[in-house]
Write a protein that holds these residues in place. Structure first.
Motif, PDB file in Angstrom:
ATOM      1  N   PRO A  76      29.965 105.619 -68.199  1.00  0.00           N
ATOM      2  CA  PRO A  76      29.209 106.832 -67.878  1.00  0.00           C
ATOM      3  C   PRO A  76      27.900 106.443 -67.198  1.00  0.00           C
ATOM      4  O   PRO A  76      27.222 105.514 -67.646  1.00  0.00           O
ATOM      5  CB  PRO A  76      28.962 107.474 -69.249  1.00  0.00           C
ATOM      6  CG  PRO A  76      29.935 106.824 -70.180  1.00  0.00           C
ATOM      7  CD  PRO A  76      30.173 105.456 -69.650  1.00  0.00           C
TER       8      PRO A  76
ATOM      9  N   THR B 159      40.011 107.034 -67.488  1.00  0.00           N
ATOM     10  CA  THR B 159      39.761 105.733 -66.866  1.00  0.00           C
ATOM     11  C   THR B 159      40.973 104.812 -66.979  1.00  0.00           C
ATOM     12  O   THR B 159      41.208 103.981 -66.093  1.00  0.00           O
ATOM     13  CB  THR B 159      38.545 105.040 -67.508  1.00  0.00           C
ATOM     14  OG1 THR B 159      38.786 104.854 -68.911  1.00  0.00           O
ATOM     15  CG2 THR B 159      37.290 105.868 -67.311  1.00  0.00           C
TER      16      THR B 159
ATOM     17  N   TRP C 146      31.021 109.114 -63.902  1.00  0.00           N
ATOM     18  CA  TRP C 146      31.344 107.717 -64.199  1.00  0.00           C
ATOM     19  C   TRP C 146      31.277 106.884 -62.922  1.00  0.00           C
ATOM     20  O   TRP C 146      31.518 107.393 -61.821  1.00  0.00           O
ATOM     21  CB  TRP C 146      32.739 107.594 -64.808  1.00  0.00           C
ATOM     22  CG  TRP C 146      32.822 108.072 -66.232  1.00  0.00           C
ATOM     23  CD1 TRP C 146      32.543 109.324 -66.690  1.00  0.00           C
ATOM     24  CD2 TRP C 146      33.195 107.306 -67.374  1.00  0.00           C
ATOM     25  NE1 TRP C 146      32.719 109.396 -68.042  1.00  0.00           N
ATOM     26  CE2 TRP C 146      33.129 108.169 -68.502  1.00  0.00           C
ATOM     27  CE3 TRP C 146      33.593 105.979 -67.556  1.00  0.00           C
ATOM     28  CZ2 TRP C 146      33.438 107.738 -69.781  1.00  0.00           C
ATOM     29  CZ3 TRP C 146      33.902 105.550 -68.840  1.00  0.00           C
ATOM     30  CH2 TRP C 146      33.823 106.417 -69.942  1.00  0.00           C
TER      31      TRP C 146
END
Length: 297
Positions: free
Chosen positions: A239, A202, A164
């Protein structure tokens, strides 16, 4: 009504002529044969055998129902064989759950076409969700998942890395500039998952590195993050396999090591060794090199 399984004991006694011989054939105690036979007679309300000094002999009723009992046994054997044959057959539906963007990229790559060509009796059907679908409850057969999972029941293999990074649109950068470091994120409006997805890495990472930041948008899917980022309302974690593929987006930070996880193919242990799931696992593992650009970027 009666226990169909008791017919096995009746048939064994009818064939062998004694409860002792029937017990040896069935691999049980003689007392078990006698008890199950007595249970069957009690449930029917009539005697099926009579005991003689030389052994057991069928009563008139026992002789009359013997062909039907044999037919039931033959049907049960056919049923068991059919189950074994189906368990070995490469036929049926494989319900694959994964995020929507991954499903699109898999379809476009031709990988699934190659699987269907190799196994024409099998069909992959997508169960699309950015949140985890419960394989233990039968909501899907196989999952492609990245990140941490607290489900210790599932079995599978790592097939790629999930990388990511932080992205912003060209439009956003022209108006507001781009964050150069992780510390700069607190000064930019963030695009993130909703609190309903608080377990996603995240979400917790943003809270650690930018505790005082404002949020321009929240969403429940990766596609939602992409659309919001392309709209220029803020910066977002995405991503790399998806963010790098968007011409409107710029990778401004990353890859971010703290957000790196593994992509795994997972299934429930009860499914793992069925023919259709084994065929799909074997194919995916052999295609791991072709899958990495789709999953990792």
């Amino acid at each position: 009504m009666f226990d169909w399984n008791d017919l096995r004991f009746f048939l064994a006694v009818a064939k062998e002529g004694s409860t002792l011989a029937a017990a040896k054939v069935l691999g049980v105690n003689q007392s078990t044969v006698q008890r199950r036979l007595a249970d069957l007679e009690a449930q029917l309300g009539q005697r099926l055998v009579e005991r003689l000094p030389s052994g057991y002999r069928l009563t008139e009723l026992g002789v009359a129902i013997l062909p039907q009992a044999q037919a039931v046994a033959a049907s049960a054997q056919d049923f068991e064989q059919a189950l074994r044959d189906l368990g070995r057959a490469h036929v049926g539906i494989i319900r694959l759950t994964c995020p929507e963007p991954v499903a699109f990229r898999l379809t476009q790559s031709g990988i699934l076409d190659r699987f269907h060509a190799k196994h024409p009796g099998l069909k992959v059907e997508f169960v699309l969700s950015d949140q985890y679908v419960d394989l233990a409850k039968g909501e899907a057969d196989v999952a492609l998942r990245s990140g941490d999972t607290d489900d210790n029941v599932l079995v599978g293999r790592k097939i790629a890395d999930s990388l990511w990074a932080i992205y912003a649109s060209h439009q956003y950068i022209e108006r507001h500039g781009a964050p150069a470091t992780v510390a700069d994120l607190a000064r930019h409006p963030l695009i993130a998952f909703e609190e309903s997805m608080s377990k996603h890495r995240t979400v917790s990472w943003f809270k650690e590195v930018a505790p005082g930041a404002t949020y321009a948008a929240r969403n429940t899917s990766v596609l939602g993050l992409i659309y919001a980022t392309k709209a220029g309302v803020g910066v977002a974690p995405l991503p790399m396999s998806l963010g790098d593929a968007e011409a409107d987006l710029v990778r401004v930070i990353g890859p971010v090591p703290e957000l790196t996880r593994a992509w795994r193919i997972l299934t429930h242990p009860d499914q793992r060794h069925t023919a259709r799931i084994s065929a799909f696992f074997d194919f995916v593992l052999k295609e791991s090199e072709a899958l990495r650009p789709i999953l990792t970027g």
